[in-house]
Design a protein around this motif. Structure first.
Motif, PDB file in Angstrom:
ATOM      1  N   LEU A 405      -8.928  -2.657   7.231  1.00  0.00           N
ATOM      2  CA  LEU A 405      -8.016  -1.490   6.964  1.00  0.00           C
ATOM      3  C   LEU A 405      -7.584  -1.064   5.523  1.00  0.00           C
ATOM      4  CD1 LEU A 405      -5.455  -2.856   9.667  1.00  0.00           C
ATOM      5  CD2 LEU A 405      -6.495  -0.770   9.769  1.00  0.00           C
ATOM      6  N   TRP A 406      -7.491  -1.986   4.755  1.00  0.00           N
ATOM      7  CA  TRP A 406      -7.451  -1.859   3.274  1.00  0.00           C
ATOM      8  C   TRP A 406      -8.769  -0.983   2.699  1.00  0.00           C
ATOM      9  CZ3 TRP A 406      -3.779  -3.943  -0.308  1.00  0.00           C
ATOM     10  CH2 TRP A 406      -2.729  -4.569  -0.002  1.00  0.00           C
ATOM     11  N   LYS A 407      -9.925  -1.302   3.260  1.00  0.00           N
ATOM     12  CA  LYS A 407     -10.795  -0.424   2.737  1.00  0.00           C
ATOM     13  C   LYS A 407     -10.735   1.048   3.344  1.00  0.00           C
ATOM     14  CE  LYS A 407     -14.187  -4.281   2.261  1.00  0.00           C
ATOM     15  NZ  LYS A 407     -15.372  -5.005   2.622  1.00  0.00           N
ATOM     16  N   GLU A 408     -10.464   1.096   4.665  1.00  0.00           N
ATOM     17  CA  GLU A 408     -10.285   2.370   5.040  1.00  0.00           C
ATOM     18  C   GLU A 408      -9.576   3.219   4.242  1.00  0.00           C
ATOM     19  OE1 GLU A 408      -9.003   4.055   9.240  1.00  0.00           O
ATOM     20  OE2 GLU A 408     -10.809   2.626   9.357  1.00  0.00           O
ATOM     21  N   ARG A 409      -8.366   2.796   3.871  1.00  0.00           N
ATOM     22  CA  ARG A 409      -7.143   3.647   3.415  1.00  0.00           C
ATOM     23  C   ARG A 409      -7.137   3.298   1.721  1.00  0.00           C
ATOM     24  NH1 ARG A 409      -1.956   2.113   6.787  1.00  0.00           N
ATOM     25  NH2 ARG A 409      -1.211   4.127   5.801  1.00  0.00           N
ATOM     26  N   TRP A 410      -8.402   3.192   1.176  1.00  0.00           N
ATOM     27  CA  TRP A 410      -8.324   2.874  -0.205  1.00  0.00           C
ATOM     28  C   TRP A 410      -7.590   4.009  -1.081  1.00  0.00           C
ATOM     29  CZ3 TRP A 410     -10.576   6.174  -3.632  1.00  0.00           C
ATOM     30  CH2 TRP A 410     -11.567   7.129  -3.092  1.00  0.00           C
ATOM     31  N   TRP A 411      -8.117   5.151  -0.457  1.00  0.00           N
ATOM     32  CA  TRP A 411      -7.456   6.393  -1.537  1.00  0.00           C
ATOM     33  C   TRP A 411      -5.789   6.441  -1.382  1.00  0.00           C
ATOM     34  CZ3 TRP A 411      -4.503  10.700  -0.157  1.00  0.00           C
ATOM     35  CH2 TRP A 411      -4.486  10.824   1.318  1.00  0.00           C
ATOM     36  N   LEU A 415      -3.492   5.943  -4.645  1.00  0.00           N
ATOM     37  CA  LEU A 415      -2.418   7.016  -4.855  1.00  0.00           C
ATOM     38  C   LEU A 415      -0.782   6.391  -4.876  1.00  0.00           C
ATOM     39  CD1 LEU A 415      -1.547   9.933  -5.553  1.00  0.00           C
ATOM     40  CD2 LEU A 415      -1.725  10.586  -3.023  1.00  0.00           C
ATOM     41  N   LEU A 416      -0.755   5.386  -4.087  1.00  0.00           N
ATOM     42  CA  LEU A 416       0.640   4.837  -3.823  1.00  0.00           C
ATOM     43  C   LEU A 416       0.802   3.932  -5.048  1.00  0.00           C
ATOM     44  CD1 LEU A 416       3.138   3.890  -2.465  1.00  0.00           C
ATOM     45  CD2 LEU A 416       1.670   2.332  -1.069  1.00  0.00           C
ATOM     46  N   VAL A 417      -0.162   3.172  -5.377  1.00  0.00           N
ATOM     47  CA  VAL A 417      -0.104   2.116  -6.675  1.00  0.00           C
ATOM     48  C   VAL A 417      -0.011   3.128  -7.724  1.00  0.00           C
ATOM     49  CG1 VAL A 417      -1.201   0.514  -7.860  1.00  0.00           C
ATOM     50  CG2 VAL A 417      -1.265   0.152  -5.404  1.00  0.00           C
ATOM     51  N   THR A 418      -0.796   4.454  -8.116  1.00  0.00           N
ATOM     52  CA  THR A 418      -0.499   4.862  -9.224  1.00  0.00           C
ATOM     53  C   THR A 418       0.914   5.628  -9.153  1.00  0.00           C
ATOM     54  OG1 THR A 418      -2.749   5.796  -9.139  1.00  0.00           O
ATOM     55  CG2 THR A 418      -1.270   6.965 -10.408  1.00  0.00           C
ATOM     56  N   GLY A 419       1.572   5.878  -7.947  1.00  0.00           N
ATOM     57  CA  GLY A 419       2.886   6.493  -8.034  1.00  0.00           C
ATOM     58  C   GLY A 419       3.832   5.464  -8.491  1.00  0.00           C
ATOM     59  N   LEU A 420       3.724   4.397  -7.862  1.00  0.00           N
ATOM     60  CA  LEU A 420       4.515   3.356  -8.307  1.00  0.00           C
ATOM     61  C   LEU A 420       4.432   2.744  -9.817  1.00  0.00           C
ATOM     62  CD1 LEU A 420       4.138   0.839  -5.036  1.00  0.00           C
ATOM     63  CD2 LEU A 420       6.184   2.494  -5.496  1.00  0.00           C
ATOM     64  N   ALA A 421       3.254   2.711 -10.303  1.00  0.00           N
ATOM     65  CA  ALA A 421       3.083   2.408 -11.736  1.00  0.00           C
ATOM     66  C   ALA A 421       3.909   3.508 -12.454  1.00  0.00           C
ATOM     67  CB  ALA A 421       1.714   2.582 -11.935  1.00  0.00           C
ATOM     68  N   VAL A 422       3.773   5.078 -12.229  1.00  0.00           N
ATOM     69  CA  VAL A 422       4.662   6.092 -12.922  1.00  0.00           C
ATOM     70  C   VAL A 422       6.188   5.606 -12.787  1.00  0.00           C
ATOM     71  CG1 VAL A 422       4.918   8.435 -12.970  1.00  0.00           C
ATOM     72  CG2 VAL A 422       2.678   7.560 -12.342  1.00  0.00           C
ATOM     73  N   ASP A 487      -0.875  -3.485   7.355  1.00  0.00           N
ATOM     74  CA  ASP A 487      -0.515  -2.086   6.851  1.00  0.00           C
ATOM     75  C   ASP A 487      -0.523  -2.210   5.319  1.00  0.00           C
ATOM     76  OD1 ASP A 487       0.680   0.273   6.059  1.00  0.00           O
ATOM     77  OD2 ASP A 487       1.490   0.463   8.127  1.00  0.00           O
ATOM     78  N   PRO A 488      -1.388  -1.687   4.818  1.00  0.00           N
ATOM     79  CA  PRO A 488      -1.424  -1.907   3.362  1.00  0.00           C
ATOM     80  C   PRO A 488      -0.317  -1.154   2.544  1.00  0.00           C
ATOM     81  CG  PRO A 488      -3.233  -0.652   4.109  1.00  0.00           C
ATOM     82  CD  PRO A 488      -2.853  -1.391   5.222  1.00  0.00           C
TER      83      PRO A 488
END
Length: 707
Positions: A405-411, A415-422, A487-488
């Motif tokens: 599941l994590w591999k399938e939803r990598w993008w 994007l979520l991690v980038t948004g949280l970092a910002v 659910d990643p």
């Protein structure tokens, strides 16, 4: 006394047999799975299955999934199923006995769930079953060789993948224990100390890399027609094979180190992870092992594998890069070369015989397609392997569900991690950035749209009080991190929210990362634009109403320990599922409730968040443990200035100027005001003392707001 002890002992001895007896309702369900059954025996004492016969002939076995697999569902409890498996390893059907999956119980309804499990009827353990979870998916009945694609259920990806894993892993245990032809050979593994530098040709000559090819006449014999009858058939030159195939077991250092080099071999094993079994497949000639439209990182469309009559999962690792590449001395050029992760539920025994199945499709015209499957023997040199004393259990060797599941939803994860970092950077620098009001306001609205449309509607990242049930029940029963990793997006959001509770309090989630909160914010903005009268709840009443969400939270959590089903029903006080998960496509009372809250929010700013949200209440309790109070106050705040309080839409600032962090959603409006020389009373008075004429002019136009 001795008699009583003996009686008690006898009762205890009888308990297992009493438990194994069939109830009438269960017998009726098994009869549905095996319509021809004339005898259904009680559960066996040595293995938890119900043998089913037609007179003296064994038809197969029925069993309850929870007896063989305790994989937890999305709600933290196993999904209980009654499964029928015939004597040849084919599913006769799957019946749902009980479950607590919220999306089916109180969202989509159970019909999609029943429709999903109906797909197993008639399918075989010899087939590789793949659940389609992407939007561009094949038909559930589309098969290629031993690969079968099942239709997933939109909005319930995690639940159906758990069901598939449970069905397959439990059926494998039954087949390997009770069905002839499915027994495993002695387990083997690659010899770690077996290596010497070899050229490509030496690897092939010694059987460390297997070479197989098929001629065009073999294909013509198999389909019963010459290749010239197929307009799109590959052009095969005289003396040229139809396909030329090579494959090797990369985990063996003799193969892996010679094909990839020491550095590439070590990098590959590190990237693939512990327990990964890897097969390299190379092909050349007119027909290769992958089609032109093959999607990297997916299951191969032309190639499958079978071992012990069971389908072995194959998935492209997509890891060839500048540091990992085939580089054996003397290796020929190949049209296609792939590294496959192999195993799945069935596992893979590298030292035992297996078969690759090459599926060939030839179109005569746009209506007729001829198909044939070529069996390719997989038998590596025994020098590469050593026998393992104890066979590892499949559930310990196969890749956990959540990894895929994590591999399938990598993008989505990226994007979520980038948004949280910002967002983290923005909050960490809020004191300097708040000097630019337009920047703050634009960023806030931009992030709210990101939260609503990406995190909420698309990635389904709406946190819920139901997740708290799952955590508490898992801690109470048998905690497993795997449940939360399924659910990643939710896992990352919960982890981030939990950490930031101790830094900024509940407001960072409630004000920025809650999709329904963002929807309420937009409803409030629309109400103002439509010039609806904004209702300010009197202070004394507001202070009482904000306490309502706490008994709601306590009642819901307490009910979960009594009845999870009832707690999930009561959790409908949250409109999240209706509005965010199901996009208002639901039975009308739920839709009316969710829309009603949004309409009220157009008159009373974020009404639901302030007074009813049990999730907000739970976060507020933990938020009291925050380490910092970021929202500065000055001496004039509340004494006498009330400007920030009047501008606070959620009324989280008290009359004395203190910020109520239990209610604050960290919109940063008060921070902007405090640093704005045109709005903050303290700044304006300081400017007066310094004798700045342009500030005095502004001061004359804007009176100081005081109670």
């Amino acid at each position: 006394m001795a008699g009583r002890v003996m009686l008690l002992f006898a009762c205890l001895m009888l308990l297992p047999s009493a438990h194994a007896e069939l109830t009438d309702s269960k017998r009726a369900l098994i009869q549905e799975l095996f319509p021809k059954a004339t005898v259904i025996e009680d559960k066996l004492s040595d293995f938890p299955v119900y043998p089913v016969y037609q007179l003296q002939e064994l038809l197969g076995y029925a069993y309850e999934s929870v007896d063989l697999s305790r994989l937890q569902g999305f709600a933290g409890k196993p999904i209980s199923m009654l499964i029928g498996l015939d004597a040849r390893g084919r599913f006769t059907g799957v019946k749902i006995l009980s479950h607590h999956e919220p999306v089916f119980l109180h969202g989509l309804g159970e019909e999609p769930l029943f429709g999903f499990v109906d797909q197993y009827e008639g399918r075989s353990l010899r087939e590789q079953i793949i659940v389609n979870t992407s939007n561009s998916r094949r038909s559930g009945k589309d098969t290629q060789g031993n690969v079968v694609h099942f239709d997933g259920v939109s909005k319930a990806t995690v639940s159906v993948l758990i069901i598939n894993d449970t069905v397959l892993s439990s059926a494998l245990k039954v087949a390997r224990t009770r069905l002839p032809g499915f027994t495993q050979a002695a387990p083997t593994r690659a010899r770690a100390d077996f290596f010497e530098p070899l050229t490509w040709q030496e690897l092939v000559n010694r059987g460390y890399v297997v070479h197989w090819q098929v001629q065009a006449d073999k294909i013509e014999e198999s389909v019963g027609r010459p290749l010239s009858d197929y307009p799109e058939a590959p052009d095969v030159m005289p003396g040229e094979p139809f396909t030329d195939l090579f494959f090797g077991y990369i985990n063996s250092p003799m193969v892996g180190r010679n094909l990839l080099g020491d550095d590439g071999y070590n990098r590959l094993l590190q990237k693939a992870g512990d327990g990964a079994q890897i097969l390299a497949v190379m092909s050349r000639g007119p027909f290769t092992h992958l089609s032109d439209d093959f999607v990297p990182a997916s299951a191969p469309d032309r190639l499958g594998m079978v071992q012990n009559n069971l389908a072995v999962e194959m998935r492209d690792l997509n890891m060839f890069d500048g540091t990992i590449a085939l580089q054996a001395e003397g290796m020929p050029d190949f049209a296609r070369q792939t590294l496959f992760r192999i195993g799945g539920n069935a596992g893979f025994n590298p030292g035992a015989n297996a078969e690759l199945r090459l599926n060939v499709e030839l179109e005569r015209n746009h209506l007729i397609t001829d198909r044939t499957t070529l069996d390719v023997p997989v038998s590596f040199s025994s020098d590469l392997f050593e026998t393992v004393e104890v066979a590892p259990l499949p559930e310990h060797t196969r890749q956990p569900v959540w990894v895929g599941l994590w591999k399938e939803r990598w993008w989505q994860i990226s994007l979520l991690v980038t948004g949280l970092a910002v967002l983290t950077v923005f909050f960490a620098r809020q004191k300097s950035l708040s000097r630019h009001p337009k920047l703050v306001h634009r960023f806030r609205w931009g992030f709210l749209f990101f939260t609503l449309f990406f995190i909420g509607f698309y990635a389904q990242g709406q946190l819920s009080v139901v997740n708290i049930y799952t955590l508490l029940l898992a801690l109470w029963d048998d905690f497993s991190l795997n449940v939360f990793l399924l659910d990643p997006v939710l896992f990352i959001l919960w982890t981030y929210t939990f950490i930031t509770l101790f830094i900024w309090g509940r407001g960072l989630f409630c004000g920025w990362l809650c999709p329904f909160g963002a929807l309420q914010e937009m409803a409030a903005w629309l109400g103002e634009k439509l010039k609806f009268k904004q209702v300010r709840v009197p202070e004394h009443l507001h202070r009482r109403l904000i306490l309502l969400k706490y008994p709601i939270l306590i009642g819901l959590v307490g009910t979960a320990f009594y009845s999870l089903t009832l707690a999930e029903q009561l959790a409908e006080v949250e409109p999240f599922k209706t509005s965010i998960t199901l996009l208002f496509v639901r039975y009308w009372p739920f839709v009316a409730y969710a829309i009603g809250l949004l309409v009220i929010g157009m008159f009373i700013h974020k009404f639901y968040c302030r007074y009813l949200c049990p999730l907000g209440a739970g976060l507020a309790v933990l938020g009291r443990l925050r380490l910092f109070s970021w929202l500065d106050r000055v001496e004039l705040c509340g004494n006498p200035c009330q400007h920030c309080k009047n501008e606070c839409g959620i009324n989280a600032i008290r009359k004395d100027g203190r910020v109520d962090y239990d209610e604050c959603i960290q919109c940063l409006e008060c921070v902007v005001i405090l640093r704005d020389e045109d709005q903050c009373v303290d700044k304006r008075l300081q400017s007066k003392r310094k004798g700045k004429p342009h500030i005095l002019a502004t001061d004359a136009a804007q009176p100081i707001e005081m109670s």
